[in-house]
Motif scaffolding. Structure first.
Motif, PDB file in Angstrom:
ATOM      1  N   ARG A 197      -2.692  -5.132   4.395  1.00 35.44           N
ATOM      2  CA  ARG A 197      -3.642  -4.459   3.274  1.00 35.44           C
ATOM      3  C   ARG A 197      -3.626  -5.799   2.227  1.00 35.44           C
ATOM      4  O   ARG A 197      -4.903  -6.048   1.991  1.00 35.44           O
ATOM      5  CB  ARG A 197      -2.832  -3.566   2.486  1.00 35.44           C
ATOM      6  N   ALA A 222       0.342   5.497   2.264  1.00 32.76           N
ATOM      7  CA  ALA A 222      -1.017   5.929   1.664  1.00 32.76           C
ATOM      8  C   ALA A 222      -1.371   6.014   0.491  1.00 32.76           C
ATOM      9  O   ALA A 222      -2.121   5.310  -0.125  1.00 32.76           O
ATOM     10  CB  ALA A 222      -1.607   7.136   2.755  1.00 32.76           C
ATOM     11  N   LEU A 223      -0.369   6.827  -0.151  1.00 34.74           N
ATOM     12  CA  LEU A 223      -0.293   6.783  -1.865  1.00 34.74           C
ATOM     13  C   LEU A 223      -0.120   5.536  -2.317  1.00 34.74           C
ATOM     14  O   LEU A 223      -0.597   5.255  -3.297  1.00 34.74           O
ATOM     15  CB  LEU A 223       0.787   8.041  -1.998  1.00 34.74           C
ATOM     16  N   GLN A 224       0.882   4.838  -1.910  1.00 39.92           N
ATOM     17  CA  GLN A 224       1.469   3.547  -2.259  1.00 39.92           C
ATOM     18  C   GLN A 224       0.301   2.659  -2.137  1.00 39.92           C
ATOM     19  O   GLN A 224      -0.123   1.861  -3.317  1.00 39.92           O
ATOM     20  CB  GLN A 224       2.630   2.906  -1.449  1.00 39.92           C
ATOM     21  N   GLY A 225      -0.519   2.765  -1.240  1.00 41.78           N
ATOM     22  CA  GLY A 225      -1.600   1.638  -0.980  1.00 41.78           C
ATOM     23  C   GLY A 225      -2.842   2.082  -1.873  1.00 41.78           C
ATOM     24  O   GLY A 225      -3.546   1.093  -2.538  1.00 41.78           O
ATOM     25  N   GLY A 226      -2.985   3.142  -2.136  1.00 37.85           N
ATOM     26  CA  GLY A 226      -3.999   3.567  -2.988  1.00 37.85           C
ATOM     27  C   GLY A 226      -3.831   3.465  -4.390  1.00 37.85           C
ATOM     28  O   GLY A 226      -4.547   2.972  -5.329  1.00 37.85           O
ATOM     29  N   ALA A 271      -5.625   2.305   1.195  1.00 34.38           N
ATOM     30  CA  ALA A 271      -4.696   3.620   1.480  1.00 34.38           C
ATOM     31  C   ALA A 271      -4.557   3.599   2.850  1.00 34.38           C
ATOM     32  O   ALA A 271      -3.616   3.794   3.608  1.00 34.38           O
ATOM     33  CB  ALA A 271      -5.357   4.573   0.955  1.00 34.38           C
ATOM     34  N   THR A 328      -2.554   0.541   4.476  1.00 32.91           N
ATOM     35  CA  THR A 328      -1.131   0.773   4.040  1.00 32.91           C
ATOM     36  C   THR A 328      -0.523   2.072   5.040  1.00 32.91           C
ATOM     37  O   THR A 328       0.795   1.716   5.302  1.00 32.91           O
ATOM     38  CB  THR A 328      -0.717   0.680   2.718  1.00 32.91           C
ATOM     39  N   GLY A 329      -1.211   2.913   5.134  1.00 31.05           N
ATOM     40  CA  GLY A 329      -0.916   4.150   5.699  1.00 31.05           C
ATOM     41  C   GLY A 329      -0.638   4.093   7.256  1.00 31.05           C
ATOM     42  O   GLY A 329       0.330   4.344   7.834  1.00 31.05           O
ATOM     43  N   ALA A 372      -4.915   9.486   5.460  1.00 24.95           N
ATOM     44  CA  ALA A 372      -4.714   8.297   4.568  1.00 24.95           C
ATOM     45  C   ALA A 372      -5.840   7.964   3.880  1.00 24.95           C
ATOM     46  O   ALA A 372      -5.846   7.788   2.784  1.00 24.95           O
ATOM     47  CB  ALA A 372      -4.401   7.136   5.562  1.00 24.95           C
ATOM     48  N   ALA A 411      -6.155  10.596   1.105  1.00 27.59           N
ATOM     49  CA  ALA A 411      -5.194  10.419   0.047  1.00 27.59           C
ATOM     50  C   ALA A 411      -5.880   9.198  -0.811  1.00 27.59           C
ATOM     51  O   ALA A 411      -5.970   9.242  -2.094  1.00 27.59           O
ATOM     52  CB  ALA A 411      -3.780   9.703   0.616  1.00 27.59           C
ATOM     53  N   GLY A 412      -6.397   8.146  -0.265  1.00 32.69           N
ATOM     54  CA  GLY A 412      -7.061   7.264  -1.259  1.00 32.69           C
ATOM     55  C   GLY A 412      -8.320   7.767  -1.777  1.00 32.69           C
ATOM     56  O   GLY A 412      -8.530   7.484  -3.184  1.00 32.69           O
TER      57      GLY A 412
END
Length: 203
Positions: free
Chosen positions: A47, A102-106, A123, A126-127, A154, A157-158
């Protein structure tokens, strides 16, 4: 605190998953640790490279590395008869990691000021990045390429984070989305949901 807990859960789940895959493929201790470490951290590295963000940020949270190592060590010293049992449950560990990362990436992309497309892209990378890296290194067919819906969750989520449907600063909303993504991924696996539009054209 929300992000710390999600990060811990995601890293532990993916490290556990990577170690189980390594042991099921009969990797030695070095290979087990390498695959177990690559699984939780590869997605963030991919990412950051794609978004032109310094990769060093992935390694600044040192305690997560120790959590991964500890998790892998626990798995490695499991009785070997447990490995095949846990490998059958790997879909659930993967769903937890997929959702949390995915949440962390978004959220990472939102905090960095990226537009909606960048948030969704972050998202997804990362997911699915860690799980794909794990499967490729283990010479398995990556889950993201299976017929069951995987990367779409994912992306969802994004989308939810990028459009503001979920407030990244609201703990309840983030955990609700976290469990919704896990549920959707597990349902898509067990019910065989897929994106084979080719079949629709044949009807």
């Amino acid at each position: 605190m929300t992000w710390e807990i999600l990060n811990i859960v995601a890293v532990a789940a993916f490290a556990f998953s990577g170690a189980i895959v390594a042991l099921s493929e009969r990797y030695d201790i070095f290979g087990t640790f390498m695959l177990g470490i690559a699984t939780p951290f590869a997605g963030g590295i991919i990412r950051n490279i794609a978004l032109d963000v310094p990769v060093v940020h992935v390694w600044e949270q040192g305690y997560l590395f120790y959590i991964a190592v500890a998790t892998i060590a626990i798995v490695y010293f499991f009785p070997k008869s447990w490995v095949l049992f846990w490998d059958r449950w790997n879909i659930y560990l993967d769903a937890i990691g997929l959702s949390a990362f995915a949440l962390q990436g978004g959220a990472f992309a939102v905090a960095a000021g990226f537009p909606l497309g960048g948030v969704i892209f972050a998202a997804i990378l990362t997911g699915v990045g860690g799980g794909m890296t794990r499967d490729v290194l283990a010479q398995r067919k990556p889950m993201v390429l299976h017929q069951e819906i995987y990367a779409v969750w994912a992306m969802f989520a994004g989308l939810a984070i990028g459009l503001g449907w979920v407030d990244i600063n609201h703990t309840f909303e983030m955990y609700l989305l976290f469990f919704v993504i896990i549920l959707l991924r597990v349902l898509s696996y067990h019910l065989g949901w897929h994106l084979r539009f080719r079949d629709l054209y044949r009807m």
